[in-house]
Scaffold this motif. Structure first.
Motif, mmCIF file in Angstrom:
data_model
loop_
_atom_site.group_PDB
_atom_site.id
_atom_site.type_symbol
_atom_site.label_atom_id
_atom_site.label_comp_id
_atom_site.label_asym_id
_atom_site.label_seq_id
_atom_site.Cartn_x
_atom_site.Cartn_y
_atom_site.Cartn_z
ATOM 1 N N MET A 20 0.840 -1.208 0.000
ATOM 2 C CA MET A 20 0.000 0.000 0.000
ATOM 3 C C MET A 20 0.868 1.247 0.000
ATOM 4 O O MET A 20 1.806 1.361 0.781
ATOM 5 C CB MET A 20 -0.858 0.040 1.270
ATOM 6 N N ALA A 64 -6.529 7.238 -1.444
ATOM 7 C CA ALA A 64 -6.589 7.322 -2.907
ATOM 8 C C ALA A 64 -5.335 6.709 -3.513
ATOM 9 O O ALA A 64 -5.407 5.960 -4.491
ATOM 10 C CB ALA A 64 -6.732 8.777 -3.333
ATOM 11 N N ALA A 69 -3.366 4.435 -2.198
ATOM 12 C CA ALA A 69 -3.361 2.985 -2.011
ATOM 13 C C ALA A 69 -4.300 2.308 -3.008
ATOM 14 O O ALA A 69 -3.985 1.272 -3.576
ATOM 15 C CB ALA A 69 -3.762 2.642 -0.580
ATOM 16 N N ALA A 70 -5.443 2.926 -3.204
ATOM 17 C CA ALA A 70 -6.400 2.343 -4.141
ATOM 18 C C ALA A 70 -5.842 2.378 -5.565
ATOM 19 O O ALA A 70 -5.929 1.393 -6.300
ATOM 20 C CB ALA A 70 -7.732 3.087 -4.077
ATOM 21 N N ASP A 71 -5.242 3.497 -5.932
ATOM 22 C CA ASP A 71 -4.662 3.585 -7.269
ATOM 23 C C ASP A 71 -3.567 2.555 -7.447
ATOM 24 O O ASP A 71 -3.432 1.929 -8.494
ATOM 25 C CB ASP A 71 -4.090 4.988 -7.508
ATOM 26 N N ASP A 72 -2.767 2.392 -6.394
ATOM 27 C CA ASP A 72 -1.690 1.422 -6.440
ATOM 28 C C ASP A 72 -2.247 0.022 -6.711
ATOM 29 O O ASP A 72 -1.724 -0.733 -7.520
ATOM 30 C CB ASP A 72 -0.957 1.455 -5.090
ATOM 31 N N LEU A 73 -3.327 -0.289 -6.032
ATOM 32 C CA LEU A 73 -3.947 -1.603 -6.233
ATOM 33 C C LEU A 73 -4.421 -1.774 -7.672
ATOM 34 O O LEU A 73 -4.104 -2.765 -8.334
ATOM 35 C CB LEU A 73 -5.146 -1.760 -5.289
ATOM 36 N N PHE A 74 -5.150 -0.801 -8.169
ATOM 37 C CA PHE A 74 -5.684 -0.925 -9.524
ATOM 38 C C PHE A 74 -4.585 -0.910 -10.575
ATOM 39 O O PHE A 74 -4.743 -1.490 -11.647
ATOM 40 C CB PHE A 74 -6.733 0.159 -9.783
ATOM 41 N N ASP A 75 -3.476 -0.257 -10.257
ATOM 42 C CA ASP A 75 -2.364 -0.259 -11.211
ATOM 43 C C ASP A 75 -1.828 -1.667 -11.442
ATOM 44 O O ASP A 75 -1.228 -1.944 -12.469
ATOM 45 C CB ASP A 75 -1.213 0.612 -10.676
ATOM 46 N N HIS A 76 -2.007 -2.524 -10.445
ATOM 47 C CA HIS A 76 -1.476 -3.883 -10.589
ATOM 48 C C HIS A 76 -2.484 -4.846 -11.196
ATOM 49 O O HIS A 76 -2.252 -6.041 -11.245
ATOM 50 C CB HIS A 76 -1.043 -4.422 -9.222
ATOM 51 N N MET A 77 -3.605 -4.333 -11.581
ATOM 52 C CA MET A 77 -4.636 -5.222 -12.105
ATOM 53 C C MET A 77 -4.970 -4.899 -13.554
ATOM 54 O O MET A 77 -4.682 -3.812 -14.045
ATOM 55 C CB MET A 77 -5.886 -5.066 -11.262
ATOM 56 N N CYS A 78 -5.580 -5.844 -14.185
ATOM 57 C CA CYS A 78 -5.967 -5.673 -15.581
ATOM 58 C C CYS A 78 -6.955 -4.515 -15.724
ATOM 59 O O CYS A 78 -7.980 -4.477 -15.051
ATOM 60 C CB CYS A 78 -6.599 -6.956 -16.101
ATOM 61 N N ALA A 84 -11.264 -3.375 -14.211
ATOM 62 C CA ALA A 84 -11.454 -2.338 -13.197
ATOM 63 C C ALA A 84 -12.940 -2.062 -12.962
ATOM 64 O O ALA A 84 -13.393 -1.967 -11.818
ATOM 65 C CB ALA A 84 -10.722 -1.058 -13.610
#
Lengths: 143, 143
Positions: free
Chosen positions: B1, B81, B83-92, B96
């Motif tokens: 995070m 915000a 942390a959330a962006d970081d998470l979504f950056d690692h996903m397809c 989203a």
DNA sequence: GTTAAGAGGCTACAAACGTAAACTTAGAAT
DNA sequence: ATTCTAAGTTTACGTTTGTAGCCTCTTAAC
């Protein structure tokens, strides 16, 4: 990050999962090549990660003889949902709304995605509370 | 995070940040008590985490004399915000939308939150693409 | 049948984390 | 001024993570 089975999948492991999910199934050679191109990893690194994912039962090995095939055991959609839920579980409930707002603003979403979200929100609006309580400290104070 | 300054804040540290954010500012005694009640941590554990947070410049020490006061340096909203962006950056990127849908469904949102999200979506709908491309593998294939 | 090359497995190792004990110092009480 | 105690600092230690080398099979080729 948690996967669909609530097992922790690390960031590096997540990269491998993405490749497997996208390919549907793959041999180690294919994964090694993809990871080398994507992240510059050595073959060993990908092998190790693949092994750890098998141990965690996030990936399974198929085909009786040697160039085995690897397939995802946990689904991408469910795993992403689990990881997102895990993140929000560690955050103040009061701030979820604005955090989601930030995510929506910073991500590319298709028309269909947006329509879907709008439908969900319309439904949710029917039973929404006026206020969400902070769940950060004992005694249930408000942030 | 990641926090607002893009420094990694671990899960345990995050718990301490939540307490500090909620209290606004606190002494180590208050933090130690809160963490003991919330997580059952020993005083040492909270002290260590507080120190690491100071080193990461996520928290600052105030008041010249000894029972110091600790205050957050990074904001809660911005950190969430990030942390959330970081998470979504690692996903397809393709997933989203449905992931956000899942989050919205599983979280409690206030009427104001929902109205805000609806406004953002309405705006975003104007320029939304028909399809979002998968960004998982080289060659930009679609999942 | 022997061998080479690649697939799979075992070992390694430093950095980060979760958790906490031990030590030191500065105000508070006597 | 001395001592006690809470606040703050250092050290510790097992586990997890990121990254990778090396060893051992198995299959394919000769």
């Amino acid at each position: 990050m948690k996967d669909a089975k609530n097992v922790t999948i690390t960031d590096s492991e997540w990269m491998v999962m993405r490749a497997i999910w996208t390919m549907g199934h793959a041999t180690s050679r294919e994964l090694i090549d993809a990871m080398n191109e994507l992240e510059g990893w050595s073959a060993s690194t990908t092998k190790t990660l693949l092994h750890r994912l098998i141990q965690k039962q996030a990936v399974s090995q198929h085909g009786g003889s040697r160039p085995f095939t690897y397939k995802p055991v946990v689904g991408e959609k469910e795993s992403m949902a689990a990881a997102a839920d895990d993140l929000f579980d560690h955050m103040c409930a009061m701030r979820a709304g604005s955090t989601i707002a930030g995510v929506i603003q910073s991500r590319e979403l298709s028309r269909a995605d947006i329509a879907n979200l709008q439908a969900i929100l319309a439904e949710k609006a029917k039973t929404a509370p006026e206020e969400v309580q902070c769940n950060c400290l004992p005694g249930d104070q408000t942030c």
